[in-house]
Design a protein around this motif. Structure first.
Motif, short mmCIF file in Angstrom:
data_model
loop_
_atom_site.label_atom_id
_atom_site.label_comp_id
_atom_site.label_asym_id
_atom_site.label_seq_id
_atom_site.Cartn_x
_atom_site.Cartn_y
_atom_site.Cartn_z
N UNK A 255 0.80 -1.23 0.00
CA UNK A 255 0.00 0.00 0.00
C UNK A 255 0.83 1.27 0.00
N UNK A 256 2.11 1.18 0.35
CA UNK A 256 2.98 2.34 0.39
C UNK A 256 3.57 2.66 -0.99
N UNK A 257 3.42 1.78 -1.95
CA UNK A 257 3.88 2.04 -3.32
C UNK A 257 2.71 2.63 -4.11
N UNK A 258 2.84 3.90 -4.53
CA UNK A 258 1.72 4.61 -5.14
C UNK A 258 1.99 5.06 -6.58
N UNK A 259 3.23 4.93 -7.03
CA UNK A 259 3.60 5.55 -8.30
C UNK A 259 4.24 4.52 -9.23
N UNK A 260 4.12 4.80 -10.52
CA UNK A 260 4.85 4.07 -11.55
C UNK A 260 5.78 5.05 -12.23
N UNK A 261 6.99 4.60 -12.52
CA UNK A 261 8.00 5.50 -13.06
C UNK A 261 8.91 4.72 -14.00
N UNK A 262 10.06 5.32 -14.33
CA UNK A 262 10.94 4.73 -15.34
C UNK A 262 12.39 4.81 -14.90
#
Length: 453
Positions: A255-262
């Motif tokens: 639940x603490x992971x909220x973002x997608x990135x590169x």
């Protein structure tokens, strides 16, 4: 209607002399158009002026051209009849910026023509000439005596997968086995002790508590090629790579992971020798986003496969942590890693600074202006037992540091080059994340180059 005064590069057409810019205007517009004109659709005046760089300025690599004006809806830039850039225009129509990839031009004087469009008009209603002096032969600030051995200029339309991976070199990760099976085999390794597949780790945002349960780690994102909404997270245009981030990750396990990135990680690995030190440089543009953590760093790779990628060693050339509370837009952090040892007794040491610029405060270089949303060049001159760091050619830190694994030289692997856009976490996200700027504000990379003496 008379054309504005353009640069005096001459061509001859039926005994009449026209400037190159004027000829392009005639061919595109049908008639020459003044820099300020009235749009027939709504009789609103449209103006266009070049704000930066100065006419004739020397430029290289990807160059940002800035315009001012009134009632602008769109601005396009041409070289002769070839479109070379479309500007982003502010909502109020008073400013525009465009990135021009000058590596497509020969070195020397280049004349471009910018056309401004007004609301409701399909034809440009204002024009300006942009004169640049292109110098890509000396486009970066590498030191004398070094020869280019590797690099990526990020041309074309897609990330060059023959050069780059998009996951860390370790095992684990949040993706399913089916998703991990899509990772290119050239990005994978194998743990020689356990046989575990390496090259699948997609986040440093997961730690483990004393009971073995996952908890928040350093960052709050996972790295993806395509996010859950179908957006491509690496885009290539105008001669540079953009790494995007979106607030779109949701997994009940984390639940603490909220973002997608590169992120990108070089397939090729590097290590200096006493006879052949290295100079590694990247030209980057950091996002002006509170809560972001762009980075450029070196970490152990696969080597010959007889050991896992060791940690440490690690060299952080750029840590662009931006939380607005002690880590501001005018700062870039650097570091060398020795954990769990002290600098005095680490196998990588003794680590000690041998030179610091007055603007280096012991942890970060503190500039007099923002280092966000502008091109900067970060570089390292790297010897086996020492290194110096540079910002736009300015040496700001030198330190002793030996690239060696904690258990000795025999288990030391060469370095892989990493650039990534971290988001959130206890450090970068200590003052929240300005999600309104995502994914438009990206971490851009104009080039990565490796030189050897």
């Amino acid at each position: 209607m008379g054309m504005m005064s353009l640069e005096p590069v001459q061509v001859h057409v039926r005994r009449k002399t026209l400037s190159v810019g004027a000829l392009a205007a005639v061919l595109i517009l049908g008639v020459a158009t003044p820099a300020a004109a009235t749009d027939p659709a709504n009789r609103t005046p449209v103006t266009l002026n070049v704000a930066a760089p100065a006419q004739g300025a020397t430029v290289h690599d990807t160059t940002t051209v800035t315009f001012t004006g009134t009632n602008l809806r769109a601005v396009t830039v041409y070289r002769f009849l070839d479109p070379v850039g479309t500007a982003a225009v502010t909502a109020d129509g008073t400013a525009a910026t465009v990135d021009i990839d000058t590596t497509r031009f020969r070195n020397g004087t280049v004349h471009l023509t910018a056309y401004g469009y007004g609301a409701g008009s399909s034809r440009p209603r204002a024009a300006r000439t942009v004169k640049l002096t292109v110098d890509n032969a000396t486009g970066d600030r590498h030191l004398p005596g070094y020869r280019l051995i590797y690099g990526d200029e990020f041309g074309g339309r897609t990330l060059d997968r023959s050069k780059w991976c998009t996951r860390y070199q370790y095992d684990g990760g949040t993706e399913s086995p089916e998703e991990q099976a899509k990772i290119h085999p050239g990005c994978l390794g194998r743990d020689p002790a356990t046989g575990t597949t390496l090259g699948t780790l997609d986040s440093l945002g997961i730690a483990v508590d004393e009971q073995g349960n996952p908890r928040q780690g350093q960052e709050d994102q996972v790295y993806r090629d395509v996010n859950t909404a179908g957006r491509t997270m690496h885009t290539v245009r105008d001669g540079f790579l953009s790494m995007h981030a979106t607030p779109t990750f949701a997994d009940p396990r984390y639940p603490f992971l909220k973002y997608e990135s590169a992120m990108i990680r070089s397939k090729r690995e590097f290590q200096p020798t006493a006879e052949h030190p290295l100079y590694i440089t990247a030209r980057v543009r950091q996002p002006d986003v509170i809560g972001s953590w762009p980075a450029f760093w070196l970490n152990g790779g696969y080597g010959d496969g007889h050991v896992r990628p060791p940690w440490p060693p690690e060299i952080d050339i750029l840590e662009g942590v931006y939380n607005g509370v002690g880590n501001n837009a005018n700062m870039v952090w650097t570091a060398v890693q020795t954990w769990p040892y002290s600098w005095a007794d680490a196998p990588q040491g003794p680590v000690s600074n041998t030179y610091t610029h007055p603007q280096f405060d012991g942890n970060s270089f503190v500039a007099t202006e923002s280092l966000k949303n502008r091109w900067i060049e970060m570089a390292i001159e790297w010897h086996p037992d020492r290194l110096c760091l540079y910002l736009d050619g300015l040496k700001f830190r030198c330190t002793n540091y030996t690239w060696v694994a904690a258990d000795g030289p025999a288990n030391t692997n060469p370095a892989t080059i990493l650039l990534n856009l971290g988001v959130g976490g206890p450090w970068a996200g200590s003052n929240g994340v300005d999600v309104a700027k995502l994914p438009t504000d990206s971490y851009d990379v104009d080039h990565v180059r490796v030189y050897r003496k």
